[in-house]
Design a protein around this motif. Structure first.
Motif, PDB file in Angstrom:
ATOM      1  N   PRO A 185      38.864  -8.328 -21.154  1.00 59.97           N
ATOM      2  CA  PRO A 185      39.839  -8.579 -22.221  1.00 59.97           C
ATOM      3  C   PRO A 185      41.019  -7.621 -22.100  1.00 59.97           C
ATOM      4  CG  PRO A 185      37.919  -7.431 -23.068  1.00 59.97           C
ATOM      5  CD  PRO A 185      37.623  -7.779 -21.627  1.00 59.97           C
ATOM      6  N   ASP A 186      42.161  -8.060 -22.602  1.00 57.78           N
ATOM      7  CA  ASP A 186      43.373  -7.255 -22.527  1.00 57.78           C
ATOM      8  C   ASP A 186      43.192  -5.852 -23.090  1.00 57.78           C
ATOM      9  OD1 ASP A 186      44.731  -9.270 -21.310  1.00 57.78           O
ATOM     10  OD2 ASP A 186      45.725  -9.967 -23.132  1.00 57.78           O
ATOM     11  N   ALA A 187      42.329  -5.707 -24.071  1.00 57.93           N
ATOM     12  CA  ALA A 187      42.134  -4.387 -24.679  1.00 57.93           C
ATOM     13  C   ALA A 187      41.685  -3.354 -23.656  1.00 57.93           C
ATOM     14  CB  ALA A 187      41.106  -4.476 -25.807  1.00 57.93           C
ATOM     15  N   PHE A 188      41.061  -3.782 -22.574  1.00 62.90           N
ATOM     16  CA  PHE A 188      40.589  -2.844 -21.558  1.00 62.90           C
ATOM     17  C   PHE A 188      41.451  -2.844 -20.305  1.00 62.90           C
ATOM     18  CE2 PHE A 188      36.792  -3.829 -24.052  1.00 62.90           C
ATOM     19  CZ  PHE A 188      36.477  -2.552 -24.468  1.00 62.90           C
ATOM     20  N   THR A 189      42.326  -3.825 -20.148  1.00 65.14           N
ATOM     21  CA  THR A 189      43.116  -3.915 -18.922  1.00 65.14           C
ATOM     22  C   THR A 189      44.612  -3.857 -19.149  1.00 65.14           C
ATOM     23  OG1 THR A 189      43.085  -6.335 -19.000  1.00 65.14           O
ATOM     24  CG2 THR A 189      41.317  -5.258 -17.745  1.00 65.14           C
ATOM     25  N   ALA A 190      45.037  -3.841 -20.402  1.00 63.49           N
ATOM     26  CA  ALA A 190      46.479  -3.803 -20.679  1.00 63.49           C
ATOM     27  C   ALA A 190      47.068  -2.495 -20.166  1.00 63.49           C
ATOM     28  CB  ALA A 190      46.721  -3.937 -22.188  1.00 63.49           C
ATOM     29  N   PRO A 191      48.319  -2.526 -19.714  1.00 63.76           N
ATOM     30  CA  PRO A 191      48.942  -1.284 -19.256  1.00 63.76           C
ATOM     31  C   PRO A 191      49.101  -0.289 -20.404  1.00 63.76           C
ATOM     32  CG  PRO A 191      50.539  -3.081 -19.281  1.00 63.76           C
ATOM     33  CD  PRO A 191      49.207  -3.667 -19.638  1.00 63.76           C
ATOM     34  N   VAL A 192      49.059   0.979 -20.078  1.00 62.49           N
ATOM     35  CA  VAL A 192      49.243   2.038 -21.075  1.00 62.49           C
ATOM     36  C   VAL A 192      50.689   2.520 -20.947  1.00 62.49           C
ATOM     37  CG1 VAL A 192      48.522   4.325 -21.855  1.00 62.49           C
ATOM     38  CG2 VAL A 192      46.847   2.739 -20.884  1.00 62.49           C
ATOM     39  N   PRO A 193      51.504   2.296 -21.973  1.00 63.97           N
ATOM     40  CA  PRO A 193      52.897   2.760 -21.895  1.00 63.97           C
ATOM     41  C   PRO A 193      52.966   4.281 -21.990  1.00 63.97           C
ATOM     42  CG  PRO A 193      52.442   1.827 -24.051  1.00 63.97           C
ATOM     43  CD  PRO A 193      51.213   1.609 -23.210  1.00 63.97           C
ATOM     44  N   ARG A 194      53.993   4.839 -21.383  1.00 60.41           N
ATOM     45  CA  ARG A 194      54.150   6.297 -21.392  1.00 60.41           C
ATOM     46  C   ARG A 194      54.334   6.855 -22.793  1.00 60.41           C
ATOM     47  NH1 ARG A 194      54.157   8.694 -16.676  1.00 60.41           N
ATOM     48  NH2 ARG A 194      54.635   7.482 -14.834  1.00 60.41           N
ATOM     49  N   ALA A 207      52.781   5.719 -25.570  1.00 57.58           N
ATOM     50  CA  ALA A 207      51.713   5.230 -26.447  1.00 57.58           C
ATOM     51  C   ALA A 207      51.450   6.264 -27.541  1.00 57.58           C
ATOM     52  CB  ALA A 207      50.440   4.978 -25.656  1.00 57.58           C
ATOM     53  N   PRO A 208      51.451   5.846 -28.820  1.00 54.29           N
ATOM     54  CA  PRO A 208      51.296   6.805 -29.915  1.00 54.29           C
ATOM     55  C   PRO A 208      49.938   7.495 -29.914  1.00 54.29           C
ATOM     56  CG  PRO A 208      51.220   4.550 -30.738  1.00 54.29           C
ATOM     57  CD  PRO A 208      51.596   4.477 -29.290  1.00 54.29           C
ATOM     58  N   GLU A 209      48.932   6.901 -29.256  1.00 51.98           N
ATOM     59  CA  GLU A 209      47.600   7.505 -29.248  1.00 51.98           C
ATOM     60  C   GLU A 209      47.496   8.683 -28.280  1.00 51.98           C
ATOM     61  OE1 GLU A 209      48.124   4.236 -28.662  1.00 51.98           O
ATOM     62  OE2 GLU A 209      47.259   3.231 -30.389  1.00 51.98           O
ATOM     63  N   LEU A 210      48.477   8.828 -27.378  1.00 55.83           N
ATOM     64  CA  LEU A 210      48.420   9.892 -26.378  1.00 55.83           C
ATOM     65  C   LEU A 210      49.226  11.101 -26.827  1.00 55.83           C
ATOM     66  CD1 LEU A 210      48.986   7.862 -23.087  1.00 55.83           C
ATOM     67  CD2 LEU A 210      46.846   8.754 -23.977  1.00 55.83           C
ATOM     68  N   PRO A 211      48.555  12.224 -27.036  1.00 53.44           N
ATOM     69  CA  PRO A 211      49.306  13.448 -27.357  1.00 53.44           C
ATOM     70  C   PRO A 211      50.163  13.842 -26.149  1.00 53.44           C
ATOM     71  CG  PRO A 211      46.960  13.744 -27.739  1.00 53.44           C
ATOM     72  CD  PRO A 211      47.138  12.434 -27.050  1.00 53.44           C
ATOM     73  N   ARG A 212      51.228  14.597 -26.400  1.00 56.79           N
ATOM     74  CA  ARG A 212      52.140  15.024 -25.338  1.00 56.79           C
ATOM     75  C   ARG A 212      51.419  15.655 -24.154  1.00 56.79           C
ATOM     76  NH1 ARG A 212      57.173  14.423 -25.792  1.00 56.79           N
ATOM     77  NH2 ARG A 212      58.488  14.892 -27.536  1.00 56.79           N
ATOM     78  N   ARG A 213      50.478  16.523 -24.413  1.00 53.78           N
ATOM     79  CA  ARG A 213      49.816  17.254 -23.333  1.00 53.78           C
ATOM     80  C   ARG A 213      48.996  16.348 -22.418  1.00 53.78           C
ATOM     81  NH1 ARG A 213      46.715  18.083 -27.841  1.00 53.78           N
ATOM     82  NH2 ARG A 213      44.486  17.767 -27.562  1.00 53.78           N
ATOM     83  N   LEU A 218      47.746  10.736 -17.862  1.00 54.95           N
ATOM     84  CA  LEU A 218      48.209   9.365 -17.712  1.00 54.95           C
ATOM     85  C   LEU A 218      48.814   9.148 -16.318  1.00 54.95           C
ATOM     86  CD1 LEU A 218      48.765   6.603 -19.010  1.00 54.95           C
ATOM     87  CD2 LEU A 218      50.923   7.521 -19.823  1.00 54.95           C
ATOM     88  N   ARG A 219      49.625  10.113 -15.878  1.00 61.12           N
ATOM     89  CA  ARG A 219      50.268   9.997 -14.570  1.00 61.12           C
ATOM     90  C   ARG A 219      49.223   9.939 -13.466  1.00 61.12           C
ATOM     91  NH1 ARG A 219      53.513  14.485 -14.382  1.00 61.12           N
ATOM     92  NH2 ARG A 219      51.991  15.642 -13.191  1.00 61.12           N
ATOM     93  N   TRP A 220      48.127  10.657 -13.594  1.00 55.68           N
ATOM     94  CA  TRP A 220      47.095  10.678 -12.565  1.00 55.68           C
ATOM     95  C   TRP A 220      46.079   9.553 -12.753  1.00 55.68           C
ATOM     96  CZ3 TRP A 220      47.479  13.483  -8.309  1.00 55.68           C
ATOM     97  CH2 TRP A 220      48.353  14.559  -8.326  1.00 55.68           C
TER      98      TRP A 220
END
Length: 192
Positions: A165-174, A176-182, A187-189
């Motif tokens: 399902p898309d929930a597991f394969t959708a791209p992660v945008p740079r 994304a509000p769920e990703l803290p800055r650190r 994400l890059r790796w």
């Protein structure tokens, strides 16, 4: 973007990992079936079932496992039981693909094949148990039924794990509000 519902072919490593997860998960229903069927055995047949016998004979061929507390023996047996479920589950996708097995019927047939290869093949050949032909029909019936439950559940679980399902394969945008800055480095790796 809509939800992906068609089954995509998996590479052999992803298929084996999905099969291992399915086999491990399916060991739960198998264990419940074994426990319930065990209670229906006549008293003469109600001695330790193969998972415990095999675990103790592999880990302590000299019989020293009896010196361990019963709870420890039970925990190690369950760990080995679920581990064997995962191992043989990892082999299921290759068999399913090669033989064109369906999730429920094919999974159940695979379970009977695993039972036969184990209890008529490698287990007696390794000297761990006598062949199933020397066990009572009721104990064999219990083990075959448990393997059918196990593999039918493995087939179903594997089939569901193949869905992407898309929930597991959708791209992660740079951003994304769920990703803290650190965590942007992760994400890059490709770790997030």
């Amino acid at each position: 973007m809509g939800t992906t519902t068609e089954k995509e072919p998996l590479g052999w490593t992803r298929a084996a990992a999905a099969g291992a997860m399915a086999g491990c998960a399916a060991t739960g229903p198998m264990t419940i079936a074994m426990a319930r069927l065990y209670q229906r055995l006549p008293p003469d047949d109600r001695h330790a079932l193969p998972p415990r016998l095999l675990t103790e004979r592999i880990l302590a061929p000299d019989g020293s496992a009896e010196a361990l507390p019963a709870a420890v023996r039970a925990d190690v047996t369950l760990l080995a039981h679920y581990g064997y479920g995962a191992l043989t589950g990892a082999l299921y996708p290759a068999a399913a693909r090669a033989l064109g097995l369906t999730p429920v019927v094919g999974g159940a047939a695979y379970g009977v094949a695993v039972w036969a290869a184990s209890y008529l093949g490698w287990i007696p050949a390794a000297g761990l148990l006598t062949p199933a032909t020397r066990h009572s029909a009721r104990r064999n019936g219990l083990m075959i039924a448990a393997h059918v439950v196990w593999r039918a559940a493995t087939g179903i679980a594997y089939d569901r794990l193949r869905l992407r399902p898309d929930a597991f394969t959708a791209p992660v945008p740079r951003d994304a509000p769920e990703l803290p800055r650190r965590d942007r480095r992760a994400l890059r790796w490709g770790l997030a």
